[in-house]
Design an enzyme around this catalytic site. Sequence first.
Site, PDB file in Angstrom:
ATOM      1  CB  ALA A  76      -0.921  -0.008   1.215  1.00  0.00           C
ATOM      2  N   GLY A  81       4.194   3.959  -1.172  1.00  0.00           N
ATOM      3  CA  GLY A  81       4.528   4.764  -2.352  1.00  0.00           C
ATOM      4  C   GLY A  81       5.122   3.933  -3.472  1.00  0.00           C
ATOM      5  CB  ILE A  82       7.868   1.488  -3.706  1.00  0.00           C
ATOM      6  CG1 ILE A  82       8.903   2.590  -3.539  1.00  0.00           C
ATOM      7  CG2 ILE A  82       8.378   0.435  -4.699  1.00  0.00           C
ATOM      8  CD1 ILE A  82      10.158   2.162  -2.791  1.00  0.00           C
ATOM      9  CG  ASN A  96      13.042   0.742   7.003  1.00  0.00           C
ATOM     10  OD1 ASN A  96      11.967   0.978   7.560  1.00  0.00           O
ATOM     11  ND2 ASN A  96      13.461   1.429   5.960  1.00  0.00           N
ATOM     12  CB  SER A 137      13.107  -2.423   2.949  1.00  0.00           C
ATOM     13  OG  SER A 137      11.922  -3.070   2.564  1.00  0.00           O
ATOM     14  CG  ASN A 138      17.117   2.266   1.026  1.00  0.00           C
ATOM     15  OD1 ASN A 138      18.055   1.613   0.598  1.00  0.00           O
ATOM     16  ND2 ASN A 138      16.476   3.171   0.295  1.00  0.00           N
ATOM     17  CG  ASP A 140      21.829   2.561  -7.407  1.00  0.00           C
ATOM     18  OD1 ASP A 140      21.318   3.631  -7.041  1.00  0.00           O
ATOM     19  OD2 ASP A 140      22.022   1.600  -6.642  1.00  0.00           O
ATOM     20  NE  ARG A 194      17.903   7.794  -8.786  1.00  0.00           N
ATOM     21  CZ  ARG A 194      17.658   7.371  -7.541  1.00  0.00           C
ATOM     22  NH1 ARG A 194      18.577   6.680  -6.883  1.00  0.00           N
ATOM     23  NH2 ARG A 194      16.525   7.665  -6.951  1.00  0.00           N
ATOM     24  CG  HIS A 221      20.632   1.353  -3.169  1.00  0.00           C
ATOM     25  ND1 HIS A 221      20.547   2.059  -4.348  1.00  0.00           N
ATOM     26  CD2 HIS A 221      19.598   1.785  -2.408  1.00  0.00           C
ATOM     27  CE1 HIS A 221      19.513   2.869  -4.304  1.00  0.00           C
ATOM     28  NE2 HIS A 221      18.919   2.725  -3.132  1.00  0.00           N
TER      29      HIS A 221
END
Length: 337
Positions: free
Chosen positions: A10, A12-13, A99, A123-124, A155, A158, A184
Site C-alpha cells: 500500500a 509509495g513504491i 526498517n 527496503s533501505n 542506480d 539513473r 546502494h
Amino acid sequence: MVKVAVLGAAGGIGQPLSLLVKLHPAVKQLSLFDVVNVPGVGADLSHICSDSQTTTHLPSSREDKTALASALKGSDLVIIPAGVPRKPGMTRDDLFNINAGIVKGLAEGIAENCPKAFVLIISNPVNSTVPIVAETLKKAGVFDPKRLFGVTTLDIVRANTFISQLYPDSTTPSQFNINVIGGHSGETIVPLYSIGNSKKLYDELDEEKQKALIHRVQFGGDEVVQAKSGAGSATLSMAYAGYKLADSILKALTSSESIVECTFLNLDSSIKGAAEAKKLVKGLDFFSLPVLLGKNGIEEVKYEILNEVSDSEKKLLGVAIEQLEKNIEKGVEFATK
Ligand code: NAD
Ligand code: LMR
C-alpha cells in the site's frame, strides 16, 4: 502458474509496483500485504482486466501472523518495499532502526511460508537489510543465496538516464545498460561508465564533468528526496526499477534467454564466480555485481568486470568496500545477536 507477493503493497513504491506486476503476463496470482490500507489498493487493482487474480492480506493486530502467512504461501517471488523512506537530511542508514526489524519479521514469514521463493529486497538501507534477510533465512535453515536479490536496479536506471541527458541529441537512455556495482547508498554506488557502450562518450567528458556524473548517480536518491520535501523518496522510478528486475527473473524462469542484471547478492561459494568476486572485493560477503539469471535464480557472478575497471573506478571501489564492510556487519549483527 506464478504467484508474486508484494510486502508493503500500500506504500509509495508498493502501489505502482503492484500495478506493474498485475499487468505481467506470466503472473497468475498477485498477493498484496501491508499493515495499512491494503484492501483498498487490492480492490482498485482487482478491476483491471489482466489475467492475474489479486488477493489482499491485512493483519488484524501486531500479533496476527496469519495474514502474512496467507500472503506468502505458494509465492514464487516476493518483493519487499516495506518500511519507512527518507526525509531531507537523512541518510539511508538512518532508516536502519525501524526498517531492520520490519524486514527481519517479513524474512521470518518467508522462511516459514515460502522458503524457496525468489526474494527481492527494496527496503533501505539495502546494504544492511539484505544481510539481515540472509542471516534470518540461514537461522531458519532455508537460505539459498541464489534466490536473494538486493534491488540496486534504480542506480542502473539513473546511470543510463543521466549520461544520456549529457548527449540529448545523439543518445537515448535505453541504449545504455551501465553496470553499477558495489552497494546502494552514496559512495558505495559505483557506476562503471568506462565499460561498454558508454566508454567513448564518458571519455569525451572532462574530469570535472566525469566526477559530476558519477556524483549524480551516487546521490541521485537525494535529488528526489529533496524535490519531495519531506513526502518521501523515489517511488515511481523505483517501481519501474523493481519491476524490471522482477521481469528479468521471471523471464529467466520461463525461457532459455541469457539474462544478466546487476544485483546486491551474497557472495556464497556455491554460486559460480562468487568466490573469485569475493577475493577481488577484500572478502566482503555481499556486493552488487552483474549476475547471470537462470531457472534457479543467480547462476553465475560476472566477477571478471572487476578486472576491467579503470584506475579512477578502482579508487571509487576502495571507498565503497570500506563503507560496505560496516553496513554489512551492522545487518549481520542485528540479525544474529
Ligand atoms: P512508504 O512509506 O510510502 O511505504 C512503505 C509501506 O510499507 C507502507 O505502506 C507501510 O504501511 C508498509 N509497512 C510498514 N511496515 C510494514 C510491515 N511490517 N509489513 C508490511 N508492510 C509494512 O515508503 P516507500 O516510498 O514505498 O519506500 C519503502 C522503502 O523502500 C523505504 O525503505 C525506502 O527507503 C526504500 N527505497 C529503496 C529504493 C532502492 O533503490 N532499493 C528506492 C526507493 C526507496
Ligand atoms: C533511492 O535511491 O532513490 C532510494 O534508495 C531512496 C532514497 O532514500 O534515496
